[in-house]
Design a protein around this motif. Sequence first.
Motif, PDB file in Angstrom:
ATOM      1  N   SER A 176     -27.526  79.685  29.157  1.00 29.76           N
ATOM      2  CA  SER A 176     -27.594  79.788  30.615  1.00 29.76           C
ATOM      3  C   SER A 176     -26.432  79.047  31.253  1.00 29.76           C
ATOM      4  O   SER A 176     -25.678  78.346  30.581  1.00 29.76           O
ATOM      5  CB  SER A 176     -28.927  79.218  31.114  1.00 29.76           C
ATOM      6  OG  SER A 176     -29.026  77.843  30.762  1.00 29.76           O
ATOM      7  N   LEU A 177     -26.310  79.215  32.551  1.00 26.21           N
ATOM      8  CA  LEU A 177     -25.259  78.519  33.294  1.00 26.21           C
ATOM      9  C   LEU A 177     -25.881  77.373  34.080  1.00 26.21           C
ATOM     10  O   LEU A 177     -26.917  77.538  34.721  1.00 26.21           O
ATOM     11  CB  LEU A 177     -24.559  79.495  34.246  1.00 26.21           C
ATOM     12  CG  LEU A 177     -23.227  79.027  34.824  1.00 26.21           C
ATOM     13  CD1 LEU A 177     -22.151  79.058  33.738  1.00 26.21           C
ATOM     14  CD2 LEU A 177     -22.790  79.917  35.987  1.00 26.21           C
ATOM     15  N   ARG A 178     -25.265  76.201  34.004  1.00 28.48           N
ATOM     16  CA  ARG A 178     -25.736  75.027  34.740  1.00 28.48           C
ATOM     17  C   ARG A 178     -24.671  74.574  35.725  1.00 28.48           C
ATOM     18  O   ARG A 178     -23.478  74.795  35.515  1.00 28.48           O
ATOM     19  CB  ARG A 178     -26.046  73.867  33.778  1.00 28.48           C
ATOM     20  CG  ARG A 178     -27.004  74.203  32.653  1.00 28.48           C
ATOM     21  CD  ARG A 178     -28.396  74.572  33.147  1.00 28.48           C
ATOM     22  NE  ARG A 178     -29.058  73.500  33.865  1.00 28.48           N
ATOM     23  CZ  ARG A 178     -29.808  72.566  33.275  1.00 28.48           C
ATOM     24  NH1 ARG A 178     -29.968  72.570  31.950  1.00 28.48           N
ATOM     25  NH2 ARG A 178     -30.404  71.633  33.982  1.00 28.48           N
ATOM     26  N   MET A 218     -24.993  84.737  40.471  1.00 29.34           N
ATOM     27  CA  MET A 218     -25.776  83.667  41.098  1.00 29.34           C
ATOM     28  C   MET A 218     -25.384  83.504  42.564  1.00 29.34           C
ATOM     29  O   MET A 218     -26.244  83.401  43.451  1.00 29.34           O
ATOM     30  CB  MET A 218     -25.554  82.351  40.340  1.00 29.34           C
ATOM     31  CG  MET A 218     -26.336  81.172  40.895  1.00 29.34           C
ATOM     32  SD  MET A 218     -25.821  79.585  40.173  1.00 29.34           S
ATOM     33  CE  MET A 218     -26.157  79.889  38.437  1.00 29.34           C
ATOM     34  N   SER A 254     -24.611  76.064  29.355  1.00 28.09           N
ATOM     35  CA  SER A 254     -25.477  74.935  29.025  1.00 28.09           C
ATOM     36  C   SER A 254     -25.129  74.273  27.692  1.00 28.09           C
ATOM     37  O   SER A 254     -25.259  73.054  27.548  1.00 28.09           O
ATOM     38  CB  SER A 254     -26.940  75.393  28.999  1.00 28.09           C
ATOM     39  OG  SER A 254     -27.107  76.490  28.091  1.00 28.09           O
ATOM     40  N   SER A 273     -30.210  79.278  37.081  1.00 22.90           N
ATOM     41  CA  SER A 273     -29.193  80.196  36.585  1.00 22.90           C
ATOM     42  C   SER A 273     -29.633  81.626  36.827  1.00 22.90           C
ATOM     43  O   SER A 273     -30.824  81.923  36.973  1.00 22.90           O
ATOM     44  CB  SER A 273     -28.957  79.963  35.092  1.00 22.90           C
ATOM     45  OG  SER A 273     -28.008  80.865  34.584  1.00 22.90           O
TER      46      SER A 273
END
Length: 307
Positions: A176-178, A218, A254, A273
Amino acid sequence: MEKNYLFNQRIRLRHLHTFVAVAQQGTLGRAAEVLSLSQPALSKTLNELEEMAGARLFERGRLGAQLTTAGEQFLTHAVRILDALNHAGQSLSPMAARDPTVLRIGVLTTVALGMLPSILERFHQQQPRTLVQVATLHNNVLLAGLRAGEFEVGIGRMAETEMMTGLTYELLFLESLRLVVRPEHPLLSDNVTLSRALNWPVVISPEGTAPRRIADAMLKDHGCRLPDAVVETSATSLARQLALRYNYVWFVPSGAIKDDLLHNALAALPVASHGPGEPVGIITRTGAPLSRSAEVLMATIRKSHSG
């Protein structure tokens, strides 16, 4: 037939080294630094190669140099040729018989910063006489290198079907993207939202990369846009320093900041995310025999992830 003959006769190693460097670095400027060339000299060599090939190998724009379809196809052959020459040179060394085993792996830059150090430490406990050569690459270059036999093992992302031809993929996790900042960031003293986070300078992956696609989705979901103060880079070491030392908000996969979050070096913002995340896994060439070292490394990767 005559065109192919002339192309084969005129191409030189400098053309191949230049082409592969640009493909790996993503910009002519960084490739010129790696090769210790001036950018005009590098551009001239690249233009010569494209003229001989009769096709554009890169689309060049403000964000760098992106491989064309012809460039993707040529990259596989260029890597294979340079790899064969490297092996030939090693075979002539009188010390070859006493050299340690060499294991060449290709990984995403986020993997190199995140999970790889602990994996290598565990691996060398079992294989102390193995020289591990690690290349950190963009995913398309990583896949091309695997197909060409440049690496035995890769850790990368699933891609389109045509790019995965001839490769075997084993899922490790969904990345995922943080959004992360330093623990002392003024943003953390307020009620954190994505729109408020974007009042601060941002460091983010370049357009065309998987992390950037997730970030753009996002932003679209929240009706937001990036601020004017943005650093676009694939260099995770630079992005990390901007987040650790200054007030940048870092959009980061992540896996790259797992240890930083564990040790409170960075703080994650409570911003969800987009989607389930990008699949990251072990990639090898289908049907290619693996060395003992490669098998041990893959077992270590699996154990590290499951643990």
